[in-house]
Design an enzyme around this catalytic site. Structure first.
Site, mmCIF file in Angstrom:
data_model
loop_
_atom_site.group_PDB
_atom_site.id
_atom_site.type_symbol
_atom_site.label_atom_id
_atom_site.label_comp_id
_atom_site.label_asym_id
_atom_site.label_seq_id
_atom_site.Cartn_x
_atom_site.Cartn_y
_atom_site.Cartn_z
ATOM 1 N NE ARG A 91 32.924 32.596 9.569
ATOM 2 C CZ ARG A 91 32.632 31.973 10.905
ATOM 3 N NH1 ARG A 91 33.346 31.131 11.589
ATOM 4 N NH2 ARG A 91 32.673 33.843 12.105
ATOM 5 C CB CYS A 96 27.574 33.144 8.835
ATOM 6 S SG CYS A 96 25.984 31.859 9.532
#
Length: 163
Positions: A127, A129
């Site tokens: 991931r 962000c």
């Protein structure tokens, strides 16, 4: 100036790499009536080979067209939207290999992470962000995903010994 050119070159290289992968596979457009319609010239998702490329999802309730006020509710709505798109593509949240979260305010990271972490079991997907100046429709959050469509061997990385 040089940093901007380097970033542009990396972006172009990434687009070319993805285009090469896509060109090698039959492309299938995915459109779920249970998720918000695309608001531009793009698809909700594209299946290319064994992978499903899910467009960025906003926290828009598809039934009402409205966005929840609370950032946690927004995260849940965006994740729910992604889930139905993945299901329409014949896969699910358990096959997600990569996610990118776009936040208008990085201070919302902890609240979004709290909701996001309930969406997956091990192994957690990779991931990123990032904080962005703005998201479409003035939303404070956007999430995109990359998932595998079929079952495959799942391996856990074990670092090599340094001895």
């Amino acid at each position: 100036m040089m940093r901007g050119r380097r970033a542009l070159a990396l972006l172009i290289a990434a687009v070319v790499a993805l285009a090469t992968v896509a060109a090698a596979a039959d492309l299938v457009v995915v459109a779920s009536p249970k998720a918000p319609e695309a608001i531009g010239a793009y698809s909700q998702a594209i299946v290319a080979g064994d992978f499903v490329f899910v467009s960025g999802n906003l926290p828009i309730n598809p039934a009402t067209g409205k966005m929840p006020e609370d950032i946690k509710e927004q995260a849940k709505q965006a994740l729910d939207n992604i889930k139905v798109v993945l299901e329409e593509a014949g896969t699910g949240m358990n096959k997600v290999v990569k996610a990118t979260i776009f936040l208008a305010d990085i201070a919302d990271f902890a609240a979004v992470n709290e909701i996001y972490s309930t969406s997956f079991t091990a192994p957690q997907p990779a991931r990123s962000c990032v904080a962005v100046a703005d998201n479409p429709r003035g939303t404070t959050l956007g999430i995109e995903r990359l998932a595998r469509q079929r079952e495959g061997n799942q391996r856990t990385y074990a670092p090599r010994s340094t001895t």
